[in-house]
Scaffold this active site. Structure first.
Site, short mmCIF file in Angstrom:
data_model
loop_
_atom_site.label_atom_id
_atom_site.label_comp_id
_atom_site.label_asym_id
_atom_site.label_seq_id
_atom_site.Cartn_x
_atom_site.Cartn_y
_atom_site.Cartn_z
N HIS A 55 14.34 -20.74 4.17
CA HIS A 55 13.73 -22.08 4.20
C HIS A 55 14.83 -23.13 4.24
CE1 HIS A 55 14.44 -21.53 -0.10
NE2 HIS A 55 14.16 -22.79 -0.33
N HIS A 57 15.90 -25.73 2.40
CA HIS A 57 16.58 -26.42 1.29
C HIS A 57 18.10 -26.27 1.37
CE1 HIS A 57 12.73 -26.54 -1.39
NE2 HIS A 57 12.80 -27.56 -0.55
N ASP A 59 20.43 -25.88 -0.76
CA ASP A 59 21.13 -24.81 -1.49
C ASP A 59 20.91 -23.45 -0.85
OD1 ASP A 59 18.42 -24.97 -2.38
OD2 ASP A 59 18.91 -23.82 -4.17
N HIS A 60 20.25 -23.42 0.31
CA HIS A 60 20.07 -22.17 1.06
C HIS A 60 20.71 -22.22 2.44
CE1 HIS A 60 17.02 -20.32 -1.71
NE2 HIS A 60 17.09 -21.57 -2.15
N HIS A 113 6.34 -22.94 -1.26
CA HIS A 113 7.53 -23.61 -1.79
C HIS A 113 7.98 -24.67 -0.78
CE1 HIS A 113 11.34 -24.15 -3.87
NE2 HIS A 113 12.00 -23.84 -2.77
N ASP A 130 12.90 -18.40 -2.16
CA ASP A 130 12.38 -19.09 -3.35
C ASP A 130 10.86 -18.94 -3.48
OD1 ASP A 130 14.93 -19.90 -3.89
OD2 ASP A 130 14.60 -22.04 -3.54
N HIS A 168 17.59 -16.87 -6.77
CA HIS A 168 18.08 -17.55 -7.97
C HIS A 168 18.07 -16.63 -9.18
CE1 HIS A 168 18.30 -21.78 -6.58
NE2 HIS A 168 17.30 -21.45 -5.78
ZN LIG Z 1 14.10 -23.89 -2.25
#
Ligand SMILES: [Zn+2]
Length: 258
Positions: A55, A57, A59-60, A113, A130, A168
């Protein structure tokens, strides 16, 4: 035999590194940061073959550009999200072929998410980003409770032995919340103790299996009488569907301080 290794990034992200030793080929999943990935690749003499994204985001996906400067490889990612580095947009039902690893991955649509979140399923494992966490699930940022619940149900229906690689290390906090939901679940108590021991040794608590999640993850247990009773007491009203139960538990967790 495929090897899955978590490369820690930021404070609690895992970038999954997939290799097939002794082949020097590597695939990485959700590289939010490039430097820890590059360090591992260089130290081990591994050659990046592809990048998989679940996805959009930061942090990915934040490390993708820097990794591409190192080596131009295919970047697979969700067709329903806008990620500038993705050159192979994919969606549920498609297959990602990774010939260097001798691996075909089935793409699953798991929105909730984020609006277009996807997961990758291979033989005996799933890379879920996530969506499903060990003992918990992602926040519902862009989708609806219905979507997230049905995405989690799709994953819950995978065979019990399926290894779940999430993005995570949230396990202890998730299991503490789960215990609040189900104080009389012995499996949950044991899992939390085991997670404390694992973290005290500095090791990751993931992957987990679908079977473990079905026994202890409140978000996969919204159909159980224990979870229905907990959610109805919290909401102060009858909750006729499992989606209603899910929405109450998810909202509770969002505001939970531990
Ligand atoms: Zn995420």
């Amino acid at each position: 035999m495929l090897l899955f290794e978590p490369i820690p990034a930021f404070s609690d992200n895992y970038v999954w590194l997939i290799t097939d030793p002794p082949s020097p080929t590597a695939v990485v999943v959700d590289p939010g940061e490039a430097s820890p990935v590059i360090e591992v690749l260089q130290k081990r003499g591994l050659e990046l073959a592809a990048i998989l994204l679940t996805h959009h985001h930061g942090d990915h996906v934040g490390g993708v550009n820097e990794l591409l400067r190192l080596r131009q490889v295919s970047v697979f990612g969700p067709a329903r999200e806008s990620i500038s580095t993705v050159d192979h947009p994919i969606e549920g039902g498609k297959v990602v072929a990774l010939p260097d690893l001798g691996l075909d991955l089935e793409v699953l649509d798991v929105p909730g998410h984020t609006g277009g979140h996807i997961a990758y399923r291979g033989p005996g494992f799933a890379l879920v980003g996530d969506t499903l966490f060990a003992g918990g699930c992602g926040r519902v940022f862009e989708g609806t409770s219905e979507q997230m619940h049905s995405s989690l149900t799709l994953l819950a229906d995978l065979p019990g032995e399926t290894q779940i690689y999430c993005a995570h290390e949230y396990t202890i906090a998730n299991l503490k919340f789960a215990r609040e939901m189900e104080p009389f679940n012995d499996s949950l108590e044991k899992r939390l103790e085991a997670a404390h021991r694992t973290r005290a040794e500095g090791k990751p608590t993931v992957p987990s299996t679908i079977a473990e999640e079905l026994e202890t993850n409140p978000f996969l247990r919204c159909h159980t009488s224990a979870m229905i009773a907990t959610a109805e007491a919290r909401a102060g009203l009858d909750l006729p569907t499992t989606v209603d139960v899910f929405a109450v538990i998810r909202g509770w967790k969002d505001g939970w301080q531990g």
